[in-house]
Design a protein around this motif. Structure first.
Motif, PDB file in Angstrom:
ATOM      1  N   ILE A  16      -3.169  -7.159   1.110  1.00 29.82           N
ATOM      2  CA  ILE A  16      -2.289  -6.937   2.462  1.00 29.82           C
ATOM      3  C   ILE A  16      -0.785  -6.876   2.119  1.00 29.82           C
ATOM      4  O   ILE A  16      -0.315  -5.715   2.754  1.00 29.82           O
ATOM      5  CB  ILE A  16      -2.342  -8.300   3.370  1.00 29.82           C
ATOM      6  CG1 ILE A  16      -3.627  -8.525   3.838  1.00 29.82           C
ATOM      7  CG2 ILE A  16      -1.380  -8.212   4.654  1.00 29.82           C
ATOM      8  CD1 ILE A  16      -3.934  -9.678   4.509  1.00 29.82           C
ATOM      9  N   LEU A  17      -0.378  -7.250   1.079  1.00 25.74           N
ATOM     10  CA  LEU A  17       1.082  -6.913   0.609  1.00 25.74           C
ATOM     11  C   LEU A  17       1.267  -5.459   0.261  1.00 25.74           C
ATOM     12  O   LEU A  17       2.269  -4.706   0.427  1.00 25.74           O
ATOM     13  CB  LEU A  17       1.492  -7.907  -0.422  1.00 25.74           C
ATOM     14  CG  LEU A  17       2.958  -8.024  -0.929  1.00 25.74           C
ATOM     15  CD1 LEU A  17       3.909  -8.070   0.134  1.00 25.74           C
ATOM     16  CD2 LEU A  17       3.088  -8.675  -2.270  1.00 25.74           C
ATOM     17  N   PHE A  18       0.319  -4.961  -0.465  1.00 26.32           N
ATOM     18  CA  PHE A  18       0.030  -3.563  -0.875  1.00 26.32           C
ATOM     19  C   PHE A  18       0.165  -2.587   0.054  1.00 26.32           C
ATOM     20  O   PHE A  18       1.195  -1.646   0.263  1.00 26.32           O
ATOM     21  CB  PHE A  18      -1.035  -3.606  -2.038  1.00 26.32           C
ATOM     22  CG  PHE A  18      -1.109  -1.918  -2.484  1.00 26.32           C
ATOM     23  CD1 PHE A  18      -0.782  -1.664  -3.651  1.00 26.32           C
ATOM     24  CD2 PHE A  18      -1.554  -0.705  -1.687  1.00 26.32           C
ATOM     25  CE1 PHE A  18      -0.838  -0.406  -4.214  1.00 26.32           C
ATOM     26  CE2 PHE A  18      -1.786   0.230  -1.908  1.00 26.32           C
ATOM     27  CZ  PHE A  18      -1.159   0.614  -3.193  1.00 26.32           C
ATOM     28  N   ASP A  19      -0.526  -3.052   1.122  1.00 27.63           N
ATOM     29  CA  ASP A  19      -0.639  -2.050   2.337  1.00 27.63           C
ATOM     30  C   ASP A  19       0.821  -2.000   3.241  1.00 27.63           C
ATOM     31  O   ASP A  19       1.224  -0.895   3.630  1.00 27.63           O
ATOM     32  CB  ASP A  19      -1.749  -2.497   3.584  1.00 27.63           C
ATOM     33  CG  ASP A  19      -3.218  -2.137   2.777  1.00 27.63           C
ATOM     34  OD1 ASP A  19      -3.342  -1.743   1.877  1.00 27.63           O
ATOM     35  OD2 ASP A  19      -4.064  -2.583   3.641  1.00 27.63           O
ATOM     36  N   ILE A  20       1.266  -3.247   3.462  1.00 27.14           N
ATOM     37  CA  ILE A  20       2.706  -3.453   4.010  1.00 27.14           C
ATOM     38  C   ILE A  20       3.698  -2.651   3.270  1.00 27.14           C
ATOM     39  O   ILE A  20       4.406  -1.887   3.869  1.00 27.14           O
ATOM     40  CB  ILE A  20       2.644  -4.928   4.117  1.00 27.14           C
ATOM     41  CG1 ILE A  20       2.186  -5.638   5.150  1.00 27.14           C
ATOM     42  CG2 ILE A  20       4.426  -4.982   4.426  1.00 27.14           C
ATOM     43  CD1 ILE A  20       2.341  -6.900   5.340  1.00 27.14           C
ATOM     44  N   GLU A  21       3.729  -2.890   1.859  1.00 29.19           N
ATOM     45  CA  GLU A  21       4.700  -1.999   1.282  1.00 29.19           C
ATOM     46  C   GLU A  21       4.494  -0.484   1.168  1.00 29.19           C
ATOM     47  O   GLU A  21       5.639   0.132   1.435  1.00 29.19           O
ATOM     48  CB  GLU A  21       4.809  -2.658  -0.203  1.00 29.19           C
ATOM     49  CG  GLU A  21       5.506  -1.700  -1.163  1.00 29.19           C
ATOM     50  CD  GLU A  21       7.152  -1.619  -0.678  1.00 29.19           C
ATOM     51  OE1 GLU A  21       7.802  -0.706  -1.146  1.00 29.19           O
ATOM     52  OE2 GLU A  21       7.456  -2.215   0.215  1.00 29.19           O
ATOM     53  N   GLN A  22       3.391  -0.214   1.023  1.00 29.47           N
ATOM     54  CA  GLN A  22       3.172   1.520   1.109  1.00 29.47           C
ATOM     55  C   GLN A  22       3.083   2.082   2.432  1.00 29.47           C
ATOM     56  O   GLN A  22       3.947   3.001   2.537  1.00 29.47           O
ATOM     57  CB  GLN A  22       1.666   1.808   0.461  1.00 29.47           C
ATOM     58  CG  GLN A  22       1.358   3.143   0.496  1.00 29.47           C
ATOM     59  CD  GLN A  22       0.170   3.446  -0.100  1.00 29.47           C
ATOM     60  OE1 GLN A  22      -0.812   3.484   0.545  1.00 29.47           O
ATOM     61  NE2 GLN A  22       0.109   3.803  -1.416  1.00 29.47           N
ATOM     62  N   ILE A  23       2.889   1.239   3.480  1.00 23.86           N
ATOM     63  CA  ILE A  23       3.105   1.721   5.033  1.00 23.86           C
ATOM     64  C   ILE A  23       4.761   1.868   4.990  1.00 23.86           C
ATOM     65  O   ILE A  23       5.339   2.967   5.436  1.00 23.86           O
ATOM     66  CB  ILE A  23       2.754   0.732   5.848  1.00 23.86           C
ATOM     67  CG1 ILE A  23       1.066   0.913   6.097  1.00 23.86           C
ATOM     68  CG2 ILE A  23       3.273   1.114   7.194  1.00 23.86           C
ATOM     69  CD1 ILE A  23       0.513  -0.328   6.663  1.00 23.86           C
ATOM     70  N   ARG A  24       5.576   1.028   4.531  1.00 18.59           N
ATOM     71  CA  ARG A  24       7.118   0.803   4.721  1.00 18.59           C
ATOM     72  C   ARG A  24       7.442   2.251   3.789  1.00 18.59           C
ATOM     73  O   ARG A  24       8.456   3.041   4.135  1.00 18.59           O
ATOM     74  CB  ARG A  24       7.639  -0.152   3.954  1.00 18.59           C
ATOM     75  CG  ARG A  24       9.203  -0.464   4.348  1.00 18.59           C
ATOM     76  CD  ARG A  24       9.853  -1.131   3.096  1.00 18.59           C
ATOM     77  NE  ARG A  24       9.713  -0.526   1.970  1.00 18.59           N
ATOM     78  CZ  ARG A  24      10.396   0.468   1.546  1.00 18.59           C
ATOM     79  NH1 ARG A  24      11.258   0.887   2.364  1.00 18.59           N
ATOM     80  NH2 ARG A  24       9.982   1.045   0.426  1.00 18.59           N
ATOM     81  N   TYR A  25       7.122   2.211   2.804  1.00 20.92           N
ATOM     82  CA  TYR A  25       7.612   3.457   1.891  1.00 20.92           C
ATOM     83  C   TYR A  25       7.330   4.817   2.473  1.00 20.92           C
ATOM     84  O   TYR A  25       8.093   5.670   2.540  1.00 20.92           O
ATOM     85  CB  TYR A  25       6.877   3.585   0.525  1.00 20.92           C
ATOM     86  CG  TYR A  25       6.868   4.617  -0.191  1.00 20.92           C
ATOM     87  CD1 TYR A  25       8.256   5.041  -0.941  1.00 20.92           C
ATOM     88  CD2 TYR A  25       5.764   5.623  -0.471  1.00 20.92           C
ATOM     89  CE1 TYR A  25       8.494   5.906  -1.784  1.00 20.92           C
ATOM     90  CE2 TYR A  25       6.141   6.506  -1.228  1.00 20.92           C
ATOM     91  CZ  TYR A  25       7.227   7.159  -1.883  1.00 20.92           C
ATOM     92  OH  TYR A  25       7.478   8.059  -2.470  1.00 20.92           O
ATOM     93  N   LEU A  26       6.099   5.058   3.217  1.00 25.19           N
ATOM     94  CA  LEU A  26       5.693   6.195   3.732  1.00 25.19           C
ATOM     95  C   LEU A  26       6.604   6.426   4.896  1.00 25.19           C
ATOM     96  O   LEU A  26       7.063   7.705   4.945  1.00 25.19           O
ATOM     97  CB  LEU A  26       4.127   6.414   4.130  1.00 25.19           C
ATOM     98  CG  LEU A  26       3.136   6.305   2.706  1.00 25.19           C
ATOM     99  CD1 LEU A  26       1.745   6.257   3.330  1.00 25.19           C
ATOM    100  CD2 LEU A  26       3.579   7.656   1.855  1.00 25.19           C
ATOM    101  N   ARG A  27       6.746   5.497   5.752  1.00 24.20           N
ATOM    102  CA  ARG A  27       7.776   5.711   6.803  1.00 24.20           C
ATOM    103  C   ARG A  27       8.929   6.318   6.473  1.00 24.20           C
ATOM    104  O   ARG A  27       9.776   7.044   7.098  1.00 24.20           O
ATOM    105  CB  ARG A  27       7.585   4.466   7.774  1.00 24.20           C
ATOM    106  CG  ARG A  27       6.326   4.420   8.578  1.00 24.20           C
ATOM    107  CD  ARG A  27       6.112   3.318   9.429  1.00 24.20           C
ATOM    108  NE  ARG A  27       4.940   3.143  10.012  1.00 24.20           N
ATOM    109  CZ  ARG A  27       4.578   2.045  10.759  1.00 24.20           C
ATOM    110  NH1 ARG A  27       4.943   0.850  10.486  1.00 24.20           N
ATOM    111  NH2 ARG A  27       3.191   1.945  11.382  1.00 24.20           N
ATOM    112  N   MET A  28       9.757   5.222   5.596  1.00 27.19           N
ATOM    113  CA  MET A  28      10.877   5.694   5.168  1.00 27.19           C
ATOM    114  C   MET A  28      11.075   7.166   4.424  1.00 27.19           C
ATOM    115  O   MET A  28      12.021   7.846   4.874  1.00 27.19           O
ATOM    116  CB  MET A  28      11.314   4.581   4.087  1.00 27.19           C
ATOM    117  CG  MET A  28      11.646   3.199   4.669  1.00 27.19           C
ATOM    118  SD  MET A  28      12.986   3.405   6.024  1.00 27.19           S
ATOM    119  CE  MET A  28      14.392   3.563   4.844  1.00 27.19           C
TER     120      MET A  28
END
Length: 416
Positions: free
Chosen positions: A237-249
């Motif tokens: 879940i932490l991986f998904d949360i961090e990658q979602i944040r990175y892609l949106r930024m």
């Protein structure tokens, strides 16, 4: 390269979502307070370890092993359940037993309180949307936040508690649990008891086993299974949360093209959340595609069902296995206690109790949960990438998508 604009490690959040280091991976993930309190009842320190408060957990676990043994509490509990109350009283050391009560109550109360506070902290970290550095390289280890299979962690811990935690990336926790399991098994004579049980020599097994130490094992074993499974889920879940944040930024900082001439083509591709998403973006940039023409955004999850079984492809963090593991622990302890006077002995009856309790706990969870359930989570594509490139580069980009395991792609037709 454009990736330098989004360096996660350069930002220090007020409310951190997680941390990765040579000691392991930890995250502030919302957990049910009642589950934390239950694990503290089963074994003081387990509730805190469930919450990721490992130092508290280690202190309370060591306290439990020392004070419980000095007071002969496990022996007293076992004899009481068998109706041998006078023998139970004679076994108990009241001086040590009085020291036990306050810390036991504190462990339950504090684990519940910490779970509530952790849930608040997680909410604030989501509002802040702070990044997490997804890897840590040191002289001693290379720790990478990647996607793992929850059931692999559970199976490794079933073979030997601690291995599932090492698989999940929790080095210190895995080492502690593995060493602690070996020590308690040695003191309880558990390995030889296991051998005698499956050879059918029940009388030798019962006379060999140290009751006081053996009764630690059911709670320890089930918690090691559950914590390994939960730890891998939370890291995914932490991986998904961090990658979602990175892609949106990335999308916000790079912007988008407003127009497309007739010499360009658009390609849409889908990916699961994994390191291959960022590797594919990097490969496309190396081919000469401007960063502004590579739009990568996560899909919103519209599936509302709670899953009985999480997987590497879909993790919702709400495990129906919580109640199943609670039931398994209770009935494994009872099976072990009564196994000392029943014919098949504490090992076999403990395993039977684990199986029966797991099914009963699962049935209760399914009955209580009011939402529509699916037995297992389904595979899905979680990231959409839109590429705008010259017609001549189309084949090269399709080769990149195949190499980096895209779920699928489509070349968009020109519209007027």
């Amino acid at each position: 390269m454009p990736h330098h604009k989004f360096q996660s490690a350069s930002i220090k959040p007020r409310y951190s979502k997680g941390h990765i280091s040579v000691l392991g991976i930890n995250s502030v993930y919302p957990r049910p307070p009642w589950v934390a309190a239950w694990w503290s009842i089963a074994f003081p320190g387990f509730g805190h370890m469930f919450l990721g408060k490992y130092l508290h957990g280690f202190v309370l676990i060591i306290w439990e092993l020392v004070v419980n043994n000095k007071s002969n509490l496990n022996m007293g509990i076992a004899l009481s359940f068998q109706g041998r109350f006078e023998e139970a009283k004679a076994q108990l050391n009241q001086n040590w037993l009085l020291l036990y009560v306050a810390v036991f109550a504190y462990s339950i109360w504090d684990s519940y309180r910490c779970a509530v506070e952790n849930n608040k902290s997680h909410t604030l970290s989501e509002i802040e949307d702070a990044p997490v550095a997804p890897s840590d390289v040191s002289f001693f280890d290379v720790v990478i936040l990647d996607k793992k299979h929850p059931w692999a962690g559970l199976v490794w811990s079933a073979l030997s508690p601690g291995l599932g935690q090492l698989y999940s990336g929790s080095t210190v926790v895995g080492t502690f649990i593995l060493a602690w399991w070996i020590f308690v098994c040695y003191k309880a004579m558990a390995v030889r008891a296991w051998l005698y049980s499956f050879l059918g020599d029940f009388e030798s097994m019962i006379s060999l086993v140290d009751w006081q130490w053996f009764l630690f094992l059911p709670s320890m074993y089930v918690f090691a299974l559950y914590q390994a499974f939960a730890s891998v889920n939370e890291n995914n879940i932490l991986f998904d949360i961090e990658q979602i944040r990175y892609l949106r930024m990335r999308a916000e900082n790079l912007g988008q093209l407003n127009a497309m001439d007739n010499n360009l083509v658009k390609i849409l591709a889908t990916f699961e959340h994994s390191p291959y998403v960022e590797m594919a973006i990097h490969d496309m940039e190396k081919l000469g595609i401007p960063s502004e023409r590579i739009i990568a955004l996560p899909l919103e999850n519209l599936e509302p069902q709670t899953h009985v079984i999480d997987s590497i492809h879909r993790v919702d963090g709400r495990s129906i296995l919580d109640g199943a593991m609670v039931g398994g622990t209770v009935f494994m302890v009872l099976g072990t206690i009564y196994g000392f006077i029943w014919h098949w002995g504490p090992v076999i009856w403990g395993l039977i109790g684990l199986f029966i309790g797991f099914l009963i706990g699962l049935a209760i969870e399914l009955a209580v949960n009011k939402k529509k359930l699916k037995f297992t989570s389904s595979r899905k594509s979680e990231v959409v990438i839109q590429l705008t490139c010259p017609e001549t580069m189309k084949d090269q980009l399709i080769a990149v998508l195949k190499k980096r395991r895209a779920g699928g792609f489509v070349i968009m037709p020109h519209t007027h």
